[in-house]
Design a protein around this motif. Structure first.
Motif, mmCIF file in Angstrom:
data_model
loop_
_atom_site.group_PDB
_atom_site.id
_atom_site.type_symbol
_atom_site.label_atom_id
_atom_site.label_comp_id
_atom_site.label_asym_id
_atom_site.label_seq_id
_atom_site.Cartn_x
_atom_site.Cartn_y
_atom_site.Cartn_z
ATOM 1 N N HIS A 318 0.840 -1.319 -0.007
ATOM 2 C CA HIS A 318 0.063 -0.037 -0.016
ATOM 3 C C HIS A 318 1.001 1.411 0.016
ATOM 4 O O HIS A 318 1.693 1.332 0.942
ATOM 5 C CB HIS A 318 -0.905 0.162 1.176
ATOM 6 C CG HIS A 318 -1.601 -1.308 1.604
ATOM 7 N ND1 HIS A 318 -2.868 -1.516 0.870
ATOM 8 C CD2 HIS A 318 -1.613 -2.239 2.380
ATOM 9 C CE1 HIS A 318 -3.292 -2.677 1.168
ATOM 10 N NE2 HIS A 318 -2.405 -3.218 1.970
ATOM 11 N N ILE A 319 0.615 1.963 -1.041
ATOM 12 C CA ILE A 319 1.562 3.366 -1.071
ATOM 13 C C ILE A 319 0.454 4.527 -1.426
ATOM 14 O O ILE A 319 -0.742 4.310 -2.177
ATOM 15 C CB ILE A 319 2.522 3.271 -2.055
ATOM 16 C CG1 ILE A 319 2.235 3.091 -3.397
ATOM 17 C CG2 ILE A 319 3.532 2.145 -1.753
ATOM 18 C CD1 ILE A 319 3.128 3.024 -4.425
ATOM 19 N N ASN A 320 0.956 5.701 -0.841
ATOM 20 C CA ASN A 320 0.382 6.928 -1.455
ATOM 21 C C ASN A 320 1.118 7.522 -2.647
ATOM 22 O O ASN A 320 2.289 7.710 -2.374
ATOM 23 C CB ASN A 320 -0.164 7.965 -0.404
ATOM 24 C CG ASN A 320 -0.866 7.424 0.756
ATOM 25 O OD1 ASN A 320 -1.967 6.692 0.370
ATOM 26 N ND2 ASN A 320 -0.691 7.304 1.865
ATOM 27 N N LEU A 321 0.739 7.746 -3.764
ATOM 28 C CA LEU A 321 1.268 8.321 -4.935
ATOM 29 C C LEU A 321 0.789 9.594 -5.224
ATOM 30 O O LEU A 321 -0.194 9.712 -5.508
ATOM 31 C CB LEU A 321 1.467 7.216 -6.026
ATOM 32 C CG LEU A 321 2.365 7.464 -7.016
ATOM 33 C CD1 LEU A 321 4.113 7.223 -6.395
ATOM 34 C CD2 LEU A 321 2.347 6.456 -8.281
ATOM 35 N N ASN A 322 1.559 10.564 -5.221
ATOM 36 C CA ASN A 322 1.361 11.953 -5.696
ATOM 37 C C ASN A 322 1.226 12.337 -7.276
ATOM 38 O O ASN A 322 2.304 12.543 -8.014
ATOM 39 C CB ASN A 322 2.185 13.073 -5.223
ATOM 40 C CG ASN A 322 1.680 14.411 -5.128
ATOM 41 O OD1 ASN A 322 0.648 14.764 -6.050
ATOM 42 N ND2 ASN A 322 2.227 15.220 -4.393
ATOM 43 N N VAL A 323 0.281 11.457 -7.874
ATOM 44 C CA VAL A 323 0.047 11.609 -9.487
ATOM 45 C C VAL A 323 -0.209 12.642 -9.818
ATOM 46 O O VAL A 323 0.111 13.404 -10.982
ATOM 47 C CB VAL A 323 -0.955 10.566 -9.757
ATOM 48 C CG1 VAL A 323 -1.149 10.464 -11.259
ATOM 49 C CG2 VAL A 323 -0.678 9.047 -9.351
ATOM 50 N N GLY A 324 -1.008 13.597 -9.058
ATOM 51 C CA GLY A 324 -1.419 14.812 -9.487
ATOM 52 C C GLY A 324 -0.215 15.912 -9.778
ATOM 53 O O GLY A 324 -0.249 16.522 -10.753
ATOM 54 N N GLN A 325 0.791 15.801 -8.998
ATOM 55 C CA GLN A 325 1.939 16.537 -8.864
ATOM 56 C C GLN A 325 2.726 16.064 -10.405
ATOM 57 O O GLN A 325 3.269 16.903 -11.103
ATOM 58 C CB GLN A 325 2.907 16.236 -7.684
ATOM 59 C CG GLN A 325 4.357 17.332 -8.110
ATOM 60 C CD GLN A 325 5.043 17.022 -6.800
ATOM 61 O OE1 GLN A 325 5.364 15.901 -6.381
ATOM 62 N NE2 GLN A 325 5.490 18.261 -5.961
ATOM 63 N N ALA A 326 2.597 14.829 -10.684
ATOM 64 C CA ALA A 326 3.403 14.341 -11.849
ATOM 65 C C ALA A 326 2.474 14.777 -13.300
ATOM 66 O O ALA A 326 3.224 15.278 -14.276
ATOM 67 C CB ALA A 326 3.614 12.750 -11.947
ATOM 68 N N LEU A 327 1.147 14.935 -13.113
ATOM 69 C CA LEU A 327 0.381 15.443 -14.024
ATOM 70 C C LEU A 327 0.485 16.829 -14.184
ATOM 71 O O LEU A 327 0.768 17.161 -15.472
ATOM 72 C CB LEU A 327 -1.143 14.895 -13.809
ATOM 73 C CG LEU A 327 -1.748 13.531 -13.851
ATOM 74 C CD1 LEU A 327 -3.051 13.504 -13.211
ATOM 75 C CD2 LEU A 327 -1.592 12.916 -15.185
ATOM 76 N N ALA A 329 3.338 18.394 -13.759
ATOM 77 C CA ALA A 329 4.768 18.459 -14.601
ATOM 78 C C ALA A 329 4.446 18.182 -15.935
ATOM 79 O O ALA A 329 5.300 18.618 -16.743
ATOM 80 C CB ALA A 329 5.631 17.410 -13.806
ATOM 81 N N MET A 330 3.685 17.506 -16.440
ATOM 82 C CA MET A 330 3.314 17.332 -17.817
ATOM 83 C C MET A 330 2.340 18.523 -18.509
ATOM 84 O O MET A 330 2.082 18.353 -19.395
ATOM 85 C CB MET A 330 2.518 15.686 -18.042
ATOM 86 C CG MET A 330 3.074 14.570 -17.716
ATOM 87 S SD MET A 330 2.206 13.122 -17.752
ATOM 88 C CE MET A 330 1.950 13.270 -19.722
ATOM 89 N N GLY A 331 1.908 19.243 -17.646
ATOM 90 C CA GLY A 331 1.181 20.325 -18.035
ATOM 91 C C GLY A 331 -0.456 19.942 -18.139
ATOM 92 O O GLY A 331 -1.357 20.900 -18.571
#
Length: 338
Positions: A318-327, A329-331
């Motif tokens: 189980h992990i919490n992944l900051n996908v919003g930050q990666a998105l 970074a893609m604009g």
């Protein structure tokens, strides 16, 4: 009537004392003089009997007791070149003994099993001179004798803080001029397990604007701690990723070799980015997704290793992944939920 001289002489002889009887000491002395050879033979027989008892009863018991009291410690264990029915093992063990005897043990076949279970393989243990600490190295290809038992072993190794493995066999023991005796070698070794891979994490990752030809649209680095002495080659390991039970993609660790200590491994992933964006827009507006990661497959040289796959399937990370930050970074900007 007068007595003649002959009568007087006869009376004198008739009054003499009888001869003395021999005493106990004299009788005993005479007995040994007469029967000494019987006692010599008896003594030899008794000494021989005691010697035979010591050699053929006492010594085997002493030898077995010494083996029973010795301890076995696995210093390193390397599993490589796995196939669906075999693997190569390189194992270094140290046998410790406090006995004053230092016998030689013959090479012997030993079964390996999870304690209390059926054996999953058999290894050839080389000859050992049992000093205070004796090192033995096993380096060979091993056939798996029971896939179910080997799967249970790998599952226990993955899920447990410690795992108990039994090494059992029979071998010849030699000590000085004593005849060879056979002893049972039966040791249960406690080894550190992988402890559910606690500490597993995706430390870095980035989303690709243009996917690779194989569909990879996310790359990163995975951290896997290994508190055990185990090194294991698992091939290409693929893990499925879920958010609240919804499948969002998979990640692959190519040519995974897990070694003792910290492992930092490159990851390639194929994610359903549209579903990820929908999840963020609907329920996870802070951009952090709670991801469940479950092992799916282990493929080495194009062959599935079911004994690894079934073990991995029992373990969920189980992990919490900051996908919003990666998105971002893609604009890709996710508007807040109204």
């Amino acid at each position: 009537m007068e007595k003649g001289p002959d009568a007087t002489q006869v009376e004198s002889y008739g009054s003499s004392d009888p001869p003395a009887k021999p005493g106990f000491g004299t009788k005993l002395k005479n007995h040994y003089k007469r029967f000494w050879w019987v006692h010599v033979i008896t003594t030899i027989c008794v000494v021989l009997l005691i010697t035979l008892i010591l050699v053929y009863v006492g010594f085997p018991r002493i030898a077995q007791s010494g083996v029973n009291k010795s301890t076995l410690d696995v210093q390193s264990l390397n599993i490589s070149d796995p196939t669906p029915n075999s693997f190569h093992i390189h194992q270094v063990t140290v046998t410790s003994s406090s006995s004053s005897y230092h016998p030689n043990l013959d090479a012997f076949n030993a079964s390996l099993s999870l304690a209390g279970s059926v054996p999953y393989a058999q290894i050839l243990i080389p000859p050992v001179h049992a000093t205070k600490e004796a090192t033995a190295v096993v380096d060979q290809t091993v056939q798996i004798t029971d896939i179910g038992a080997f799967t249970a072993y790998n599952t226990a190794l993955l899920d447990s803080v410690e795992v108990n493995v039994t090494v059992a066999g029979r071998t010849g023991l030699h000590e000085m001029k004593f005849p060879e005796t056979t002893v049972n070698f039966n040791k249960t070794v406690t080894m550190k397990g992988l402890n559910k891979l606690q500490g597993f994490n995706i430390t870095t990752f980035q989303l690709l604007t243009v996917p690779d030809p194989d569909g990879t649209n996310m790359i990163g680095n995975v951290y896997i701690p290994n508190p055990s002495v185990l090194t294991v080659a698992m091939g290409n390991v693929t893990m499925n990723n879920y958010v609240q039970g919804q499948y969002i993609g998979n990640a692959t660790l190519e040519n995974l070799v897990l070694t003792p200590g910290d492992n930092n491994i490159q990851m390639r992933a194929i994610s359903d980015q549209l579903k990820v964006i929908q999840l963020i827009e609907s329920n996870y507006t802070n951009g952090i997704l709670p991801i469940d990661i479950i092992g799916n497959s282990s493929v080495y040289n194009g062959q599935h290793l079911t004994y690894f796959e079934q073990a991995l399937a029992t373990n969920t990370q189980h992990i919490n992944l900051n996908v919003g930050q990666a998105l971002a970074a893609m604009g890709v900007k996710i508007p807040p939920k109204m």
